[in-house]
Design a protein around this motif. Structure first.
Motif, short mmCIF file in Angstrom:
data_model
loop_
_atom_site.label_atom_id
_atom_site.label_comp_id
_atom_site.label_asym_id
_atom_site.label_seq_id
_atom_site.Cartn_x
_atom_site.Cartn_y
_atom_site.Cartn_z
N ASP A 31 117.42 69.95 166.81
CA ASP A 31 116.64 68.66 165.87
C ASP A 31 115.35 68.67 166.48
N ILE A 32 114.62 68.76 167.86
CA ILE A 32 112.69 69.27 167.89
C ILE A 32 112.87 69.92 166.64
N ARG A 33 113.39 71.24 166.97
CA ARG A 33 113.00 72.51 166.52
C ARG A 33 112.75 72.17 165.12
N ILE A 78 109.66 69.94 164.46
CA ILE A 78 109.20 69.81 164.46
C ILE A 78 108.37 71.32 163.47
N GLU A 79 109.31 72.22 162.35
CA GLU A 79 109.04 73.39 161.72
C GLU A 79 108.39 72.72 160.45
N THR A 80 109.07 71.54 160.27
CA THR A 80 109.40 70.67 159.36
C THR A 80 107.87 69.82 158.84
N VAL A 81 107.29 69.25 160.21
CA VAL A 81 106.53 68.76 160.25
C VAL A 81 104.70 69.14 160.17
N CYS A 84 104.27 60.32 151.45
CA CYS A 84 104.48 61.30 151.46
C CYS A 84 106.24 61.80 150.83
N PRO A 85 106.86 61.00 149.92
CA PRO A 85 108.36 61.12 149.70
C PRO A 85 108.95 62.28 150.26
N GLU A 86 108.65 64.00 150.14
CA GLU A 86 109.11 64.77 150.68
C GLU A 86 109.01 64.77 151.88
N LEU A 87 108.43 64.53 152.66
CA LEU A 87 108.31 64.73 153.79
C LEU A 87 109.36 63.91 154.59
N MET A 88 109.11 62.46 153.87
CA MET A 88 109.86 61.49 154.29
C MET A 88 111.82 61.99 154.37
N GLU A 89 111.87 62.62 153.27
CA GLU A 89 113.31 62.63 152.47
C GLU A 89 113.74 64.07 153.20
#
Length: 81
Positions: free
Chosen positions: A13-15, A18-21, A63-68
């Motif tokens: 989950d953490i990996r 972090i990759e996403t943000v 930031c709807p894409e990030l939230m998704e």
């Protein structure tokens, strides 16, 4: 600014978090009790109490894409203030 309670239960989950943000220029902070850390910092995340939900603070209102992408970590539980 948007706030959402999340849960990072595993190393995987953490990996993924972090990759996403880190793929965005938007600032993301994580808060657990009185500690506030950069959401793009693996050391910062590991310094938090991961047994409880963590408050995610996204410093953007659009930031709807990030939230998704991060919605897999959302929880209805509320951590300690």
């Amino acid at each position: 600014m948007q706030k959402q309670w999340i849960r990072l239960s595993t190393i995987q989950d953490i990996r993924i978090f972090i990759e996403t943000v880190t793929m965005t220029d938007i600032a993301v902070d994580l808060r657990s009790q009185r500690y506030l850390v950069n959401g793009k910092s693996i050391m910062g995340i590991y310094s938090l109490d991961l047994q409880s939900p963590i408050e995610m603070i996204i410093h953007s209102d659009d930031c709807p894409e990030l939230m998704e992408k991060l919605s897999r970590f959302f929880t209805d539980e509320v951590g300690e203030d």
